[in-house]
Design an enzyme around this catalytic site. Structure first.
Site, PDB file in Angstrom:
ATOM      1  N   ARG A  37       9.768  25.352 -39.143  1.00 47.20           N
ATOM      2  CA  ARG A  37       8.410  25.379 -39.698  1.00 47.20           C
ATOM      3  C   ARG A  37       8.216  26.692 -40.443  1.00 47.20           C
ATOM      4  O   ARG A  37       8.591  27.748 -39.965  1.00 47.20           O
ATOM      5  CB  ARG A  37       7.385  25.257 -38.558  1.00 47.20           C
ATOM      6  N   SER A 106       2.582  13.621 -37.453  1.00 49.18           N
ATOM      7  CA  SER A 106       1.616  14.130 -36.491  1.00 49.18           C
ATOM      8  C   SER A 106       0.391  13.223 -36.446  1.00 49.18           C
ATOM      9  O   SER A 106      -0.122  12.822 -37.496  1.00 49.18           O
ATOM     10  CB  SER A 106       1.164  15.545 -36.877  1.00 49.18           C
ATOM     11  N   LYS A 135      -3.934  26.981 -32.351  1.00 52.73           N
ATOM     12  CA  LYS A 135      -4.486  25.813 -33.067  1.00 52.73           C
ATOM     13  C   LYS A 135      -6.002  25.957 -33.123  1.00 52.73           C
ATOM     14  O   LYS A 135      -6.716  25.558 -32.207  1.00 52.73           O
ATOM     15  CB  LYS A 135      -4.078  24.525 -32.336  1.00 52.73           C
TER      16      LYS A 135
END
Length: 204
Positions: A37, A106, A135
């Site tokens: 990522r 996702s 998050k």
């Protein structure tokens, strides 16, 4: 073998040499899939990191997945790509990567979980199981009951992500979920290999 069982998502804040060591150690400890990522938007750096990890994974049988970017996945001949809801549509991504690469998506809501059934994807990343400091734009916290319900509902393999660590992993595993995705529990561990071994043990 279930490739989703212990799914490492790399920490884009780690320098490439540290990342290289973390991935090699984590795979030696039992990690079954690695997603690179890179959230900083530097495509050249993303390709360099992906190529480095691809070299680390050669001969291990552990698939390399690229987060968000189909172009990067194609550039390094990765084993697959993982898309978010705001990335390229899954049907278009499948056309570009072909039928044999892994395609993950996702999902953050029940509606997205339902809609994914008709998409050409191989697995779903269900988030977030628990809220985490990283998050900040959390849509839904599924919790253990929500996760168990999603596992029962979906015909696709599910990977749980969000706030998962050694303290709650046994409870997660009991839901029957195919795998768990982790960042800090492995990347920030003093010894990634030992951390991965312990996580594998806890999953039973």
């Amino acid at each position: 073998m279930n490739p989703y069982r212990l799914y490492l998502v790399t920490d884009d804040r780690q320098p490439i040499d540290v990342l290289e060591t973390v991935v090699a150690e984590a795979v030696a400890g039992g990690v079954t899939m690695v997603q690179v990522r890179e959230k900083h938007g530097d495509v050249r750096a993303f390709i360099e990191r992906a190529q480095t990890i691809r070299t680390v994974l050669q001969g291990t049988g552990v698939p390399l997945i690229i987060n968000d970017r189909v172009d990067v996945a194609l550039a390094v001949d990765a084993d697959g790509v993982h898309l978010g809801q705001s990335d390229m549509p899954a049907t278009l991504a499948r056309r570009l990567i072909g039928p044999h690469k892994l395609l993950g998506l996702s999902v953050e809501t029940e509606r997205q979980l339902f809609e994914a059934e008709s998409l050409p994807v191989d697995y779903l990343g269900l988030s977030a199981i628990f809220s985490t400091p990283t998050k900040t734009n959390l849509i839904k916290e599924w919790g253990l009951d929500g996760l168990a319900g999603a596992v029962a509902q979906s015909s696709l393999p599910l990977v749980a992500i969000g706030g998962i660590n050694a303290a709650n992993l046994r409870e997660i595993a009991v839901t029957g979920v195919h795998g768990v995705a982790l960042v800090s529990a492995i990347c920030q561990a003093p010894c990634p290999r030992t951390a991965a071994q312990e996580l594998v043990r806890l999953m039973g």
